[in-house]
Design a protein around this motif. Structure first.
Motif, PDB file in Angstrom:
ATOM      1  N   HIS A   1      30.716  45.732  49.976  1.00 31.37           N
ATOM      2  CA  HIS A   1      31.361  45.847  48.666  1.00 31.37           C
ATOM      3  C   HIS A   1      32.788  45.312  48.778  1.00 31.37           C
ATOM      4  O   HIS A   1      33.492  45.616  49.738  1.00 31.37           O
ATOM      5  CB  HIS A   1      31.380  47.300  48.204  1.00 31.37           C
ATOM      6  CG  HIS A   1      30.035  47.782  47.777  1.00 31.37           C
ATOM      7  ND1 HIS A   1      29.101  48.256  48.665  1.00 31.37           N
ATOM      8  CD2 HIS A   1      29.457  47.831  46.559  1.00 31.37           C
ATOM      9  CE1 HIS A   1      28.003  48.585  48.011  1.00 31.37           C
ATOM     10  NE2 HIS A   1      28.193  48.338  46.727  1.00 31.37           N
TER      11      HIS A   1
ATOM     12  N   ASP B   1      31.960  46.913  42.742  1.00 31.85           N
ATOM     13  CA  ASP B   1      30.567  46.614  43.031  1.00 31.85           C
ATOM     14  C   ASP B   1      30.464  45.215  43.630  1.00 31.85           C
ATOM     15  O   ASP B   1      31.362  44.381  43.472  1.00 31.85           O
ATOM     16  CB  ASP B   1      29.741  46.714  41.747  1.00 31.85           C
ATOM     17  CG  ASP B   1      28.271  46.949  42.008  1.00 31.85           C
ATOM     18  OD1 ASP B   1      27.854  47.045  43.184  1.00 31.85           O
ATOM     19  OD2 ASP B   1      27.528  47.060  41.023  1.00 31.85           O
ATOM     20  N   ARG B   2      29.358  44.968  44.285  1.00 34.10           N
ATOM     21  CA  ARG B   2      29.127  43.642  44.863  1.00 34.10           C
ATOM     22  C   ARG B   2      29.235  42.576  43.787  1.00 34.10           C
ATOM     23  O   ARG B   2      28.851  42.789  42.639  1.00 34.10           O
ATOM     24  CB  ARG B   2      27.750  43.593  45.502  1.00 34.10           C
ATOM     25  CG  ARG B   2      27.691  44.406  46.763  1.00 34.10           C
ATOM     26  CD  ARG B   2      26.386  44.187  47.439  1.00 34.10           C
ATOM     27  NE  ARG B   2      26.418  44.823  48.735  1.00 34.10           N
ATOM     28  CZ  ARG B   2      25.404  45.460  49.247  1.00 34.10           C
ATOM     29  NH1 ARG B   2      24.277  45.546  48.586  1.00 34.10           N
ATOM     30  NH2 ARG B   2      25.505  46.004  50.438  1.00 34.10           N
ATOM     31  N   ASN B   3      29.778  41.449  44.183  1.00 37.94           N
ATOM     32  CA  ASN B   3      29.950  40.285  43.303  1.00 37.94           C
ATOM     33  C   ASN B   3      30.922  40.540  42.157  1.00 37.94           C
ATOM     34  O   ASN B   3      30.882  39.845  41.146  1.00 37.94           O
ATOM     35  CB  ASN B   3      28.591  39.808  42.751  1.00 37.94           C
ATOM     36  CG  ASN B   3      27.622  39.477  43.861  1.00 37.94           C
ATOM     37  OD1 ASN B   3      27.981  38.766  44.796  1.00 37.94           O
ATOM     38  ND2 ASN B   3      26.417  40.013  43.789  1.00 37.94           N
ATOM     39  N   ARG B   4      31.803  41.516  42.298  1.00 42.75           N
ATOM     40  CA  ARG B   4      32.826  41.786  41.273  1.00 42.75           C
ATOM     41  C   ARG B   4      34.228  41.599  41.837  1.00 42.75           C
ATOM     42  O   ARG B   4      35.160  42.328  41.512  1.00 42.75           O
ATOM     43  CB  ARG B   4      32.667  43.206  40.721  1.00 42.75           C
ATOM     44  CG  ARG B   4      31.458  43.422  39.842  1.00 42.75           C
ATOM     45  CD  ARG B   4      31.327  42.416  38.678  1.00 42.75           C
ATOM     46  NE  ARG B   4      32.535  42.118  37.946  1.00 42.75           N
ATOM     47  CZ  ARG B   4      32.917  42.711  36.831  1.00 42.75           C
ATOM     48  NH1 ARG B   4      32.165  43.630  36.292  1.00 42.75           N
ATOM     49  NH2 ARG B   4      34.039  42.366  36.237  1.00 42.75           N
ATOM     50  N   GLU B   5      34.395  40.603  42.681  1.00 40.65           N
ATOM     51  CA  GLU B   5      35.716  40.291  43.211  1.00 40.65           C
ATOM     52  C   GLU B   5      36.705  40.002  42.101  1.00 40.65           C
ATOM     53  O   GLU B   5      37.892  40.290  42.225  1.00 40.65           O
ATOM     54  CB  GLU B   5      35.653  39.096  44.177  1.00 40.65           C
ATOM     55  CG  GLU B   5      34.996  39.384  45.494  1.00 40.65           C
ATOM     56  CD  GLU B   5      33.475  39.259  45.488  1.00 40.65           C
ATOM     57  OE1 GLU B   5      32.871  39.087  44.389  1.00 40.65           O
ATOM     58  OE2 GLU B   5      32.884  39.346  46.570  1.00 40.65           O
ATOM     59  N   ASP B   6      36.211  39.450  40.984  1.00 40.17           N
ATOM     60  CA  ASP B   6      37.079  39.152  39.849  1.00 40.17           C
ATOM     61  C   ASP B   6      37.762  40.417  39.335  1.00 40.17           C
ATOM     62  O   ASP B   6      38.967  40.428  39.062  1.00 40.17           O
ATOM     63  CB  ASP B   6      36.295  38.479  38.725  1.00 40.17           C
ATOM     64  CG  ASP B   6      35.158  39.362  38.179  1.00 40.17           C
ATOM     65  OD1 ASP B   6      34.473  40.044  38.983  1.00 40.17           O
ATOM     66  OD2 ASP B   6      34.956  39.380  36.956  1.00 40.17           O
TER      67      ASP B   6
END
Length: 130
Positions: A75, A98-103
């Motif tokens: 994460h 959450d995963r893929n929510r670096e933004d």
């Protein structure tokens, strides 16, 4: 101690369970905020404290207790600087998404820094820590 196939399989099951539990958090929340360390920072020259909040620290990895679950889960996480202690040591918290929510993680960190300006007052070097 050697690791056998059963040990490795058990570790993978535990990691999958950990990942699932962390993922469940993000079904209700966008961000998770935790301490970065279980105690205030200690001097870089060490030693790491053997006791934290009156509890014996059983191993060096316990000093990263709040960081490790997310290192293993994949994460996105960031340690965010909050300021300094009276001794001039850094204080920080950790933010996880959450995963893929670096933004979302980067957006939060940028907004926090703009609002609270944690780098506005940096202590003089050398620190006069313990």
């Amino acid at each position: 101690a050697k690791w056998g196939l059963r040990d490795i399989a058990a570790l993978h099951r535990r990691m999958a369970d950990n990942n699932s539990r962390i993922g469940d958090v993000f079904s209700s929340f966008d961000l998770l905020v935790t301490p970065a360390l279980p105690d205030h920072a200690w001097p870089v020259k060490g030693p790491m404290p053997p006791v934290i909040a009156g509890v014996q620290v059983p191993s060096p990895d316990q000093h990263a207790l709040f960081l490790m679950p997310f290192n293993y889960s994949g994460h996105p996480a960031a340690v965010v600087h909050m300021g300094f202690t009276e001794e001039g040591l850094p204080c920080a918290f950790q933010v996880i998404t959450d995963r893929n929510r670096e933004d979302l993680l980067i957006q939060f960190c940028k907004q926090y820094e703009a609002r609270f300006q944690p780098f506005a007052a940096i202590p003089e070097f050398p620190f006069k820590g313990p």
